[in-house]
Motif scaffolding. Sequence first.
Motif, PDB file in Angstrom:
ATOM      1  N   ALA A  21       5.998   6.370   7.555  1.00 30.73           N
ATOM      2  CA  ALA A  21       7.300   5.968   7.024  1.00 30.73           C
ATOM      3  C   ALA A  21       8.435   6.629   7.801  1.00 30.73           C
ATOM      4  O   ALA A  21       9.434   5.986   8.146  1.00 30.73           O
ATOM      5  CB  ALA A  21       7.389   6.319   5.541  1.00 30.73           C
TER       6      ALA A  21
ATOM      7  N   LYS B  13      -0.539  10.128  10.894  1.00 33.58           N
ATOM      8  CA  LYS B  13      -0.980   8.849  10.343  1.00 33.58           C
ATOM      9  C   LYS B  13      -0.938   8.807   8.827  1.00 33.58           C
ATOM     10  O   LYS B  13      -1.404   7.833   8.222  1.00 33.58           O
ATOM     11  CB  LYS B  13      -2.390   8.529  10.837  1.00 33.58           C
ATOM     12  CG  LYS B  13      -2.463   8.255  12.333  1.00 33.58           C
ATOM     13  CD  LYS B  13      -3.835   7.761  12.751  1.00 33.58           C
ATOM     14  CE  LYS B  13      -3.862   7.402  14.224  1.00 33.58           C
ATOM     15  NZ  LYS B  13      -5.189   6.866  14.642  1.00 33.58           N
ATOM     16  N   SER B  14      -0.421   9.831   8.190  1.00 36.88           N
ATOM     17  CA  SER B  14      -0.283   9.783   6.740  1.00 36.88           C
ATOM     18  C   SER B  14       0.806   8.780   6.380  1.00 36.88           C
ATOM     19  O   SER B  14       1.682   8.471   7.205  1.00 36.88           O
ATOM     20  CB  SER B  14       0.070  11.157   6.187  1.00 36.88           C
ATOM     21  OG  SER B  14       1.407  11.502   6.521  1.00 36.88           O
ATOM     22  N   PRO B  15       0.795   8.241   5.152  1.00 35.26           N
ATOM     23  CA  PRO B  15       1.838   7.283   4.775  1.00 35.26           C
ATOM     24  C   PRO B  15       3.249   7.812   4.986  1.00 35.26           C
ATOM     25  O   PRO B  15       4.129   7.092   5.469  1.00 35.26           O
ATOM     26  CB  PRO B  15       1.545   7.018   3.294  1.00 35.26           C
ATOM     27  CG  PRO B  15       0.064   7.209   3.177  1.00 35.26           C
ATOM     28  CD  PRO B  15      -0.246   8.351   4.102  1.00 35.26           C
ATOM     29  N   ARG B  16       3.503   9.077   4.662  1.00 28.18           N
ATOM     30  CA  ARG B  16       4.857   9.618   4.827  1.00 28.18           C
ATOM     31  C   ARG B  16       5.211   9.805   6.295  1.00 28.18           C
ATOM     32  O   ARG B  16       6.359   9.595   6.695  1.00 28.18           O
ATOM     33  CB  ARG B  16       4.976  10.937   4.062  1.00 28.18           C
ATOM     34  CG  ARG B  16       5.056  10.741   2.549  1.00 28.18           C
ATOM     35  CD  ARG B  16       5.095  12.041   1.808  1.00 28.18           C
ATOM     36  NE  ARG B  16       5.280  11.829   0.379  1.00 28.18           N
ATOM     37  CZ  ARG B  16       5.160  12.772  -0.533  1.00 28.18           C
ATOM     38  NH1 ARG B  16       4.872  14.016  -0.160  1.00 28.18           N
ATOM     39  NH2 ARG B  16       5.349  12.505  -1.815  1.00 28.18           N
TER      40      ARG B  16
ATOM     41  N   ASP C 202       0.831  -1.203   0.000  1.00 27.81           N
ATOM     42  CA  ASP C 202       0.000   0.000   0.000  1.00 27.81           C
ATOM     43  C   ASP C 202       0.864   1.252   0.000  1.00 27.81           C
ATOM     44  O   ASP C 202       2.092   1.191  -0.147  1.00 27.81           O
ATOM     45  CB  ASP C 202      -0.968  -0.016   1.191  1.00 27.81           C
ATOM     46  CG  ASP C 202      -0.254  -0.056   2.533  1.00 27.81           C
ATOM     47  OD1 ASP C 202       0.984   0.083   2.565  1.00 27.81           O
ATOM     48  OD2 ASP C 202      -0.935  -0.230   3.563  1.00 27.81           O
ATOM     49  N   ALA C 203       0.232   2.390   0.197  1.00 31.73           N
ATOM     50  CA  ALA C 203       0.950   3.663   0.124  1.00 31.73           C
ATOM     51  C   ALA C 203       2.024   3.786   1.187  1.00 31.73           C
ATOM     52  O   ALA C 203       3.069   4.388   0.946  1.00 31.73           O
ATOM     53  CB  ALA C 203      -0.054   4.819   0.246  1.00 31.73           C
ATOM     54  N   THR C 204       1.770   3.221   2.362  1.00 33.55           N
ATOM     55  CA  THR C 204       2.773   3.295   3.429  1.00 33.55           C
ATOM     56  C   THR C 204       4.026   2.518   3.057  1.00 33.55           C
ATOM     57  O   THR C 204       5.150   2.971   3.285  1.00 33.55           O
ATOM     58  CB  THR C 204       2.193   2.762   4.744  1.00 33.55           C
ATOM     59  OG1 THR C 204       1.055   3.564   5.123  1.00 33.55           O
ATOM     60  CG2 THR C 204       3.230   2.810   5.856  1.00 33.55           C
TER      61      THR C 204
ATOM     62  N   VAL D  92       4.246  -3.798   6.775  1.00 31.21           N
ATOM     63  CA  VAL D  92       3.320  -2.663   6.792  1.00 31.21           C
ATOM     64  C   VAL D  92       2.058  -2.960   5.997  1.00 31.21           C
ATOM     65  O   VAL D  92       1.473  -2.087   5.358  1.00 31.21           O
ATOM     66  CB  VAL D  92       4.006  -1.378   6.270  1.00 31.21           C
ATOM     67  CG1 VAL D  92       5.004  -0.871   7.285  1.00 31.21           C
ATOM     68  CG2 VAL D  92       4.707  -1.610   4.937  1.00 31.21           C
ATOM     69  N   THR D  93       1.621  -4.225   6.022  1.00 33.53           N
ATOM     70  CA  THR D  93       0.306  -4.587   5.507  1.00 33.53           C
ATOM     71  C   THR D  93      -0.559  -4.950   6.708  1.00 33.53           C
ATOM     72  O   THR D  93      -0.081  -5.070   7.833  1.00 33.53           O
ATOM     73  CB  THR D  93       0.395  -5.785   4.556  1.00 33.53           C
ATOM     74  OG1 THR D  93       1.028  -6.868   5.254  1.00 33.53           O
ATOM     75  CG2 THR D  93       1.207  -5.450   3.323  1.00 33.53           C
TER      76      THR D  93
ATOM     77  N   ALA E 155       5.865   4.559   0.491  1.00 30.41           N
ATOM     78  CA  ALA E 155       6.476   5.746   1.101  1.00 30.41           C
ATOM     79  C   ALA E 155       7.724   5.364   1.884  1.00 30.41           C
ATOM     80  O   ALA E 155       8.744   6.067   1.831  1.00 30.41           O
ATOM     81  CB  ALA E 155       5.464   6.448   2.012  1.00 30.41           C
TER      82      ALA E 155
END
Length: 333
Positions: A297, A291-294, A174-176, A229-230, A179
Amino acid sequence: MTHYRAEDIADDIRPLLLGQANGLNRFAIATLVATDGPSPREVGAQMLITQQQHWGFLSGGCVEDDIARHGREVIATNTHRLLRYGEGSPWFDIKLACGAGISVLVEPANIDDPPICTLLAGCRERKPVFWQSDGEIRKASFSDVSGVPTQPWDGINFSAFIEPPLRLVVIGSDATAFALAALAVHLEIETVLVDLGGPADSPIAGIGYLRSATAENLPLDSWTAVAVVTHDRESDETLLAASLSSDAFYVGAIGARSRLQGRIERLQQLGVSENDIGRLCAPIGLHGFGKSPRDIALSIMSEVKRDFHSRSARARSEGVSTSSIAPSSLVGR
């Protein structure tokens, strides 16, 4: 004070040497061998110097150009130099902003020198190397940290235990995951993205990519961190179990605390020991980020880098193999 250059942020000369091995012959290595007082870099930090360019920094920009000048003269004369800057220096016109004193060993080298070859082989093959040099005679051998002198510099000889570089294995799609992998690549960390059943080609340039992986072919060793990170895919639980049972120094998994007990029970069913389950960093990452993907990360990368450096420092100070040292952040988890 020199102005910032992209080359200044190089932290490790080994990838630089590996990347330029075909076109590089003579060069100089400048090593920070001693510090008195506060210093921007730790003892052992290095610069790579050629007749045209230099990489790395030892003082935060105060003396790098002068060190590079000495390095080019060292290359030309094939004679090493021990430089002193700041307190105790003969060059009163070159100041250190921190007010400290540093000693720098500048030595000539060839890309095919046996110790250089051993150093680079250790990087490629991910083996630690014990390095010794007095500027004229260098020795390098594959070794663990036991037997390495606790004092790296005795005034003549410099000794260092040089570990393989950090590697990060990111399991997710996913996006995380993307990132985190992209951040690791930006930081020039060896990165492997594991996306089971993912697209044929890697979604991110410059990384290793596995569309299928088992416990046997995951690239894990004592200098590898694993970030799952899934969200509870059964296949990823199997890889998480394999990672916890490996030598990987860091294993973390994303997920809410309320679901952690269920994950632990599944790991137990997969045969993971209580001691290995105790190594799990979950929820993954340092607290206090968004809590955003970046943001996630960045929190993961901060925790990984902290544990990598603290674990290596503890191993060096205690004189034991790094494979037997857990990160200090895991004590009491």
